[in-house]
Motif scaffolding. Sequence first.
Motif, PDB file in Angstrom:
ATOM      1  N   LEU A   1       0.800  -1.227   0.000  1.00  0.00           N
ATOM      2  CA  LEU A   1       0.000   0.000   0.000  1.00  0.00           C
ATOM      3  C   LEU A   1       0.831   1.275   0.000  1.00  0.00           C
ATOM      4  O   LEU A   1       0.286   2.373   0.190  1.00  0.00           O
ATOM      5  CB  LEU A   1      -0.926   0.018   1.228  1.00  0.00           C
ATOM      6  N   GLY A   2       2.150   1.134  -0.202  1.00  0.00           N
ATOM      7  CA  GLY A   2       3.005   2.318  -0.291  1.00  0.00           C
ATOM      8  C   GLY A   2       2.722   3.098  -1.565  1.00  0.00           C
ATOM      9  O   GLY A   2       1.860   2.725  -2.371  1.00  0.00           O
ATOM     10  N   ARG A   3       3.438   4.178  -1.756  1.00  0.00           N
ATOM     11  CA  ARG A   3       3.184   5.038  -2.920  1.00  0.00           C
ATOM     12  C   ARG A   3       3.391   4.299  -4.238  1.00  0.00           C
ATOM     13  O   ARG A   3       2.775   4.642  -5.249  1.00  0.00           O
ATOM     14  CB  ARG A   3       4.097   6.268  -2.846  1.00  0.00           C
ATOM     15  N   SER A   4       4.272   3.300  -4.218  1.00  0.00           N
ATOM     16  CA  SER A   4       4.476   2.467  -5.412  1.00  0.00           C
ATOM     17  C   SER A   4       4.044   1.029  -5.152  1.00  0.00           C
ATOM     18  O   SER A   4       4.494   0.109  -5.828  1.00  0.00           O
ATOM     19  CB  SER A   4       5.960   2.497  -5.830  1.00  0.00           C
TER      20      SER A   4
ATOM     21  N   VAL B   1      -6.529   0.535 -12.578  1.00  0.00           N
ATOM     22  CA  VAL B   1      -7.702  -0.256 -12.956  1.00  0.00           C
ATOM     23  C   VAL B   1      -9.000   0.349 -12.434  1.00  0.00           C
ATOM     24  O   VAL B   1      -9.993   0.451 -13.167  1.00  0.00           O
ATOM     25  CB  VAL B   1      -7.555  -1.713 -12.460  1.00  0.00           C
ATOM     26  N   LEU B   2      -8.999   0.763 -11.179  1.00  0.00           N
ATOM     27  CA  LEU B   2     -10.226   1.247 -10.549  1.00  0.00           C
ATOM     28  C   LEU B   2     -10.333   2.769 -10.517  1.00  0.00           C
ATOM     29  O   LEU B   2     -11.407   3.314 -10.237  1.00  0.00           O
ATOM     30  CB  LEU B   2     -10.331   0.702  -9.112  1.00  0.00           C
ATOM     31  N   GLY B   3      -9.216   3.438 -10.782  1.00  0.00           N
ATOM     32  CA  GLY B   3      -9.225   4.904 -10.739  1.00  0.00           C
ATOM     33  C   GLY B   3      -9.411   5.463  -9.342  1.00  0.00           C
ATOM     34  O   GLY B   3      -9.920   6.583  -9.169  1.00  0.00           O
ATOM     35  N   LEU B   4      -8.983   4.703  -8.337  1.00  0.00           N
ATOM     36  CA  LEU B   4      -9.143   5.123  -6.942  1.00  0.00           C
ATOM     37  C   LEU B   4      -7.808   5.565  -6.362  1.00  0.00           C
ATOM     38  O   LEU B   4      -6.753   5.013  -6.700  1.00  0.00           O
ATOM     39  CB  LEU B   4      -9.704   3.974  -6.092  1.00  0.00           C
ATOM     40  N   GLN B   5      -7.872   6.567  -5.493  1.00  0.00           N
ATOM     41  CA  GLN B   5      -6.686   7.020  -4.779  1.00  0.00           C
ATOM     42  C   GLN B   5      -6.694   6.387  -3.386  1.00  0.00           C
ATOM     43  O   GLN B   5      -7.554   6.697  -2.562  1.00  0.00           O
ATOM     44  CB  GLN B   5      -6.692   8.551  -4.653  1.00  0.00           C
ATOM     45  N   MET B   6      -5.755   5.483  -3.129  1.00  0.00           N
ATOM     46  CA  MET B   6      -5.713   4.797  -1.842  1.00  0.00           C
ATOM     47  C   MET B   6      -5.245   5.743  -0.739  1.00  0.00           C
ATOM     48  O   MET B   6      -4.436   6.641  -0.981  1.00  0.00           O
ATOM     49  CB  MET B   6      -4.768   3.592  -1.914  1.00  0.00           C
ATOM     50  N   PRO B   7      -5.753   5.566   0.482  1.00  0.00           N
ATOM     51  CA  PRO B   7      -5.295   6.407   1.602  1.00  0.00           C
ATOM     52  C   PRO B   7      -3.820   6.170   1.885  1.00  0.00           C
ATOM     53  O   PRO B   7      -3.289   5.086   1.622  1.00  0.00           O
ATOM     54  CB  PRO B   7      -6.169   5.945   2.771  1.00  0.00           C
ATOM     55  N   ASP B   8      -3.165   7.192   2.430  1.00  0.00           N
ATOM     56  CA  ASP B   8      -1.730   7.124   2.706  1.00  0.00           C
ATOM     57  C   ASP B   8      -1.453   6.107   3.805  1.00  0.00           C
ATOM     58  O   ASP B   8      -2.056   6.147   4.877  1.00  0.00           O
ATOM     59  CB  ASP B   8      -1.239   8.508   3.132  1.00  0.00           C
ATOM     60  N   ILE B   9      -0.542   5.167   3.541  1.00  0.00           N
ATOM     61  CA  ILE B   9      -0.205   4.129   4.501  1.00  0.00           C
ATOM     62  C   ILE B   9       0.797   4.613   5.537  1.00  0.00           C
ATOM     63  O   ILE B   9       0.973   4.019   6.597  1.00  0.00           O
ATOM     64  CB  ILE B   9       0.355   2.879   3.772  1.00  0.00           C
TER      65      ILE B   9
ATOM     66  N   LYS C   1      -1.019   0.822  -6.941  1.00  0.00           N
ATOM     67  CA  LYS C   1      -0.943   0.960  -8.395  1.00  0.00           C
ATOM     68  C   LYS C   1      -2.146   0.326  -9.090  1.00  0.00           C
ATOM     69  O   LYS C   1      -2.683   0.882 -10.065  1.00  0.00           O
ATOM     70  CB  LYS C   1       0.355   0.312  -8.910  1.00  0.00           C
ATOM     71  N   PHE C   2      -2.577  -0.821  -8.581  1.00  0.00           N
ATOM     72  CA  PHE C   2      -3.740  -1.495  -9.163  1.00  0.00           C
ATOM     73  C   PHE C   2      -4.987  -0.625  -9.016  1.00  0.00           C
ATOM     74  O   PHE C   2      -5.777  -0.474  -9.964  1.00  0.00           O
ATOM     75  CB  PHE C   2      -3.950  -2.853  -8.476  1.00  0.00           C
ATOM     76  N   ALA C   3      -5.176  -0.057  -7.839  1.00  0.00           N
ATOM     77  CA  ALA C   3      -6.350   0.786  -7.594  1.00  0.00           C
ATOM     78  C   ALA C   3      -6.345   2.017  -8.493  1.00  0.00           C
ATOM     79  O   ALA C   3      -7.391   2.442  -9.001  1.00  0.00           O
ATOM     80  CB  ALA C   3      -6.398   1.201  -6.129  1.00  0.00           C
ATOM     81  N   GLU C   4      -5.165   2.593  -8.711  1.00  0.00           N
ATOM     82  CA  GLU C   4      -5.063   3.794  -9.543  1.00  0.00           C
ATOM     83  C   GLU C   4      -5.314   3.481 -11.009  1.00  0.00           C
ATOM     84  O   GLU C   4      -6.071   4.177 -11.688  1.00  0.00           O
ATOM     85  CB  GLU C   4      -3.677   4.425  -9.370  1.00  0.00           C
TER      86      GLU C   4
END
Length: 551
Positions: free
Chosen positions: A123-126, A136-144, A131-134
């Motif tokens: 779940l880090g920045r890379s 494929v899903l177009g989602l921005q994951m919360p900062d880990i 990356k999958f969420a960005e």
Amino acid sequence: MNNAMKRRDIWSFITAIIFLGYIVFLALPLFMILIKSFFDGTTGEFSLAYFQKFFGKAYYMNAVWNSLKVTICVTVLSVIVAGPLAYIMSTIKIKGSAAIQILILISSMSAPFIGAYAWILLLGRSGVITKFAERVLGLQMPDIYGFTGILLVLTLQLSPLIFMYVSGALKNVDHSLMEAAESMNCKGLRKMWKVLVPLITPTLLAGGLLVFMRAFADFGTPMLIGEGFRTVPVLIFNEFISEVGGDDGFAAAISVIVVLFTTAVFLLQKYIANRKSYSMSALNPIEPKPKKGLANIAAHAYVYLFTILAMMPQVYVAYTSFLKTSGKIFVDGYSLDSYRAAFTKVGDSIYNTFFLAIITIIIITLTAVLIAYATVKRKGAVANLLDTFTMMPYIVPGSILGIALLVTFNKPPILLSGTAAILIAAFVIRRLPYTIRSSAAVLHQVNDSIEEAAISLGASTMKTFFRITVPMMISGVIAGAILSWISIITELSTSIILYTGKTKTMTVAVYTEVVRGNYGVAAALSTLLTVITVLSLLLFFKLTGKKDVTM
């Protein structure tokens, strides 16, 4: 009469030797950092400057509030997550429950900072999930990173401890109490809150205390994933180790404050637990029963989801250890390059870990057997005081014990700093309680008349002890020794303070490789640690005949 006096004298001598060991390697080091905190490092004069500095600057107080924030939240979340988990596993038949219990246990036995490293990869920045969420899903994951990441890692890591404690307590609850509550129309959550929770409150407090202490003392997780979210262990480490601006006197002052705080928390927990304690004897213990419908689906979903989340770090780290690397970067394909690099670059750390752990376990096993006997069978003020000494390692965080040992043994007449002996001493002091408690639990069931019969037939005190008593308590000794072994090989907070290039352990090597960005080597070493842990647990189950570990 002479035999009784001789027996008393032998055990008095053994107890005195054990006391001397605790005084030299625990009481004296803690006293030395207390003294160091009150004297100016430059002038050598008595001063309260270190304490004034600590309480006078918001920078340092913020670290305290950060630690309290993390610790309290982790403890509360662990109880909220693991309490229902233990209740579900104890009352509802879950498919694969035996395997699930082992997986939950494995997830708790690895070092927390390995979980932090794994979640950075996920779940880090890379990270893979990021990356999958960005893409494929177009989602921005919360900062880990920061508070969120520390909370996630420690909650998943420490919840199994509450699970083990509560599972053990539920086995002592008589099912007739549940039936009586239901006959009075007290069902569901109301039954759990009104009947079960009061009965297991002392156990919840004991498990909560252990989670609180571990979360408060954890160094590796906030160091790796904190990114500026500074906690007390990180503050102490930086003040003690830093080559620029570091001050061991100030680190000692912070350590004294932390030990006073953890002691107060420990005493408060003991006071509340004693007032809330109940005596239970389960003639008709709670047993898991099949459930149907939505409740069954929800129970399985909850258990499986937690197990997947808890095991995800170890599984992904093991997966990455087989990825092909080019320098420090993972590339397409699979290979054993990371393992080759691990054995060639930091192979000494693997040898050191086994060498130190084996020597430590031998000392722990012998010492724990003697202490357990002295505290259980030689009741009195001295035995109670010795029992109190054995509990102190629960109160003193590993980094503080490491600093205390370095401050005390960095010059003649006892020069241990930089040697394997100081690491062994620290490991023995910190991990001895596991084997003592397990050995004492079995010894409580051994009748005194058996020893008395052997002595009356002419056997010496020590011959009776080693030929009669020890074989009867061996199952508890082995169980405790294996748990001590697992905790030794995953130890970081003390090792990071005490190690040198010649005594680096696997956990220190993993930590340093992560910091350097050598994720392949770090993954290979982490996987080896996990494999050793799993094999140790399987050995525990085989030798003890148990199917789970409860506390």
